[in-house]
Design a protein around this motif. Sequence first.
Motif, short mmCIF file in Angstrom:
data_model
loop_
_atom_site.label_atom_id
_atom_site.label_comp_id
_atom_site.label_asym_id
_atom_site.label_seq_id
_atom_site.Cartn_x
_atom_site.Cartn_y
_atom_site.Cartn_z
N ALA A 135 0.81 -1.14 0.00
CA ALA A 135 0.18 0.14 0.24
C ALA A 135 0.77 1.08 0.06
N MET A 136 2.06 1.35 0.73
CA MET A 136 2.71 2.39 0.76
C MET A 136 3.66 2.68 -0.42
N LEU A 137 3.79 1.53 -1.04
CA LEU A 137 4.49 1.66 -2.51
C LEU A 137 3.78 2.10 -3.39
N ALA A 138 2.37 1.75 -3.43
CA ALA A 138 1.29 2.30 -4.31
C ALA A 138 1.18 3.83 -4.05
N GLY A 139 0.89 4.03 -2.92
CA GLY A 139 0.91 5.36 -2.47
C GLY A 139 2.22 6.38 -2.99
N VAL A 140 3.12 5.75 -2.96
CA VAL A 140 4.47 6.56 -3.42
C VAL A 140 4.23 6.77 -4.93
N LEU A 141 3.78 5.71 -5.65
CA LEU A 141 4.08 5.70 -7.09
C LEU A 141 2.92 6.59 -7.73
N LEU A 142 1.70 6.58 -6.95
CA LEU A 142 0.43 7.15 -7.39
C LEU A 142 0.68 8.50 -8.14
N GLN A 143 1.36 9.37 -7.84
CA GLN A 143 1.73 10.76 -8.41
C GLN A 143 2.31 10.73 -9.76
N ALA A 335 5.77 3.32 -17.24
CA ALA A 335 6.67 2.07 -16.70
C ALA A 335 6.08 1.69 -15.40
N LEU A 336 5.68 2.43 -14.70
CA LEU A 336 5.31 1.95 -13.34
C LEU A 336 3.46 1.50 -13.32
N VAL A 337 2.89 1.59 -14.27
CA VAL A 337 1.46 1.12 -14.37
C VAL A 337 1.49 -0.21 -13.67
N GLY A 338 2.13 -1.02 -14.43
CA GLY A 338 1.95 -2.38 -13.85
C GLY A 338 2.20 -2.76 -12.36
N THR A 339 3.43 -1.67 -11.74
CA THR A 339 3.82 -1.85 -10.47
C THR A 339 2.71 -1.53 -9.48
N ILE A 340 2.26 -0.09 -9.94
CA ILE A 340 1.07 0.14 -9.18
C ILE A 340 -0.12 -0.64 -9.01
N GLY A 341 -0.65 -1.21 -10.09
CA GLY A 341 -1.78 -2.17 -10.08
C GLY A 341 -1.33 -3.31 -9.41
N ASN A 342 -0.24 -4.02 -9.44
CA ASN A 342 0.14 -5.16 -8.60
C ASN A 342 0.13 -4.96 -7.25
N SER A 343 0.65 -3.64 -6.81
CA SER A 343 0.76 -3.26 -5.59
C SER A 343 -0.62 -3.02 -4.73
N LEU A 344 -1.58 -2.35 -5.50
CA LEU A 344 -2.92 -2.32 -4.82
C LEU A 344 -3.60 -3.67 -4.86
N ALA A 345 -3.43 -4.70 -5.69
CA ALA A 345 -4.03 -5.88 -5.71
C ALA A 345 -3.35 -6.45 -4.51
N ILE A 346 -2.17 -6.65 -4.03
CA ILE A 346 -1.76 -7.08 -3.01
C ILE A 346 -2.10 -6.37 -1.46
N LEU A 362 -3.65 6.17 1.46
CA LEU A 362 -4.11 7.45 1.34
C LEU A 362 -3.00 8.61 1.77
N MET A 363 -2.41 8.15 3.13
CA MET A 363 -1.65 9.10 4.10
C MET A 363 -0.37 9.07 3.00
N THR A 364 0.00 8.03 2.55
CA THR A 364 1.43 8.15 1.57
C THR A 364 1.12 9.09 0.46
N ALA A 365 0.09 8.75 -0.17
CA ALA A 365 -0.19 9.45 -1.43
C ALA A 365 -0.52 10.90 -1.36
N SER A 366 -0.88 11.44 -0.27
CA SER A 366 -1.37 12.80 0.31
C SER A 366 0.03 13.52 -0.08
N GLY A 367 1.22 13.09 0.31
CA GLY A 367 2.54 13.80 -0.06
C GLY A 367 2.63 14.80 1.10
N VAL A 368 1.99 14.60 2.14
CA VAL A 368 2.28 15.52 3.42
C VAL A 368 3.66 15.30 4.09
N SER A 369 4.40 16.20 4.50
CA SER A 369 5.63 16.18 5.22
C SER A 369 5.43 16.72 6.54
N LEU A 370 5.72 16.09 7.76
CA LEU A 370 5.76 16.45 8.92
C LEU A 370 7.16 16.45 9.55
#
Length: 398
Positions: A135-143, A335-346, A362-370
């Motif tokens: 899930a974290m990987l998918a969030g990182v790559l979503l953007q 190039a990352l479409v397949g990786t995003i899809g596989n990450s979300l599936a898992i 959701l938290m990762t995809a938000s891009g917020v920095s604390l």
Amino acid sequence: MYVSQYGQKIHRFFNLSHVTAGFIAVLVGYTSSAVIIFQAANATGASAEQISSWLWALGVGMAVTTIGLSLFYKTPILTAWSTPGAALLATSLDGVSINQAIGVFLFSSTLILVCGLTGWFEKLTRHIPSSIASAMLAGVLLQFGLNVFTGIAIDPLLVGGMLIGYLVLKRWVPLYTIPLVLLIGVAISLTQGSLKLDGIGLEMASPVWISPEFSLSAVIGIGIPLFVVTMASQNVPGIAVLRANGYQTRSSPLISTTGFMGVLMAPFGGFAFNLAAITAAICMGKEAGEDPKMRYMASVWAGLFYLLTGLFAATVATLFSVFPQALVFTIAGLALVGTIGNSLAIALNDASEREPALLTFLMTASGVSLMGIGSAFWGLLLGITAYALSSASRREYA
């Protein structure tokens, strides 16, 4: 027979998917954050020769660690400079001499080396569930995936042409889709005049030794934050990317190697080395080769391109700067479409872990920095906390 075996080895080494994935990983890494390195170096008052040395140290250091670790473990292990670390340095080094900055780099890299040698980092990462890591990987790559479509408004001909090419080529030549789409993007850019390669000449970089000075205020005020953001925002996601793609290589030797390389290269400007996350994912998906056991060759090629970027640092900085941003974002996203899809599936496969995984995403995809630490770390922390509470609740009512 021997000729045939030799030919097969050459074919495996020059596999187009491996070469392209390695090139795209380096292209994305340099075009997205090389300018921050210049800002950080300029903040210390570094000369042109010293800035070139910084890029030499980073390129050579990443090449040696990437190629060495990938070949030794037969795993696609990609190292990188610490992008959040560079951003931290760019805003923190004003008033700090370049010699004191080198002292900061040595201190931070020593801490990373100690973390790897003691094994505490590996003990921590063992407790990250695969659903949370994915899930974290998918969030990182979503953007990166979204950039493909937001780029249409910026350059509809370039991005649209690459997207149509991807859809058509994916059906007919799936193994070579990404390299061919990259060629389509380059061709369109040349036609538009947005990619101009004239006037770029080869210029070798040379290492420049800079003696370290240790300032207590700089070590505490900059060195410790540099260590924290490198570990939390780079190494933790880097290990999670490996785990999410099914690679179980022990993390301690990887962290120790990057820390040791940082100690060696710090006097030349190598401020921080760590495991890559986003660019590493490019070398781990199906686009990097059909056989997961051979995808480490994509990282080896990335390491070779790193070596070229280090040896010809000044030239490479100019070369990567002329690539249209829309082209870089689009090829990275596709190039990352397949990786995003596989990450979300898992991440969402197990209903009992779905909510913690979704919160992580959701938290990762938000891009917020604390506190100067990126969203990947906070998403991971939130997901693990939610997972622990959910597991405790299930045991209580079992």
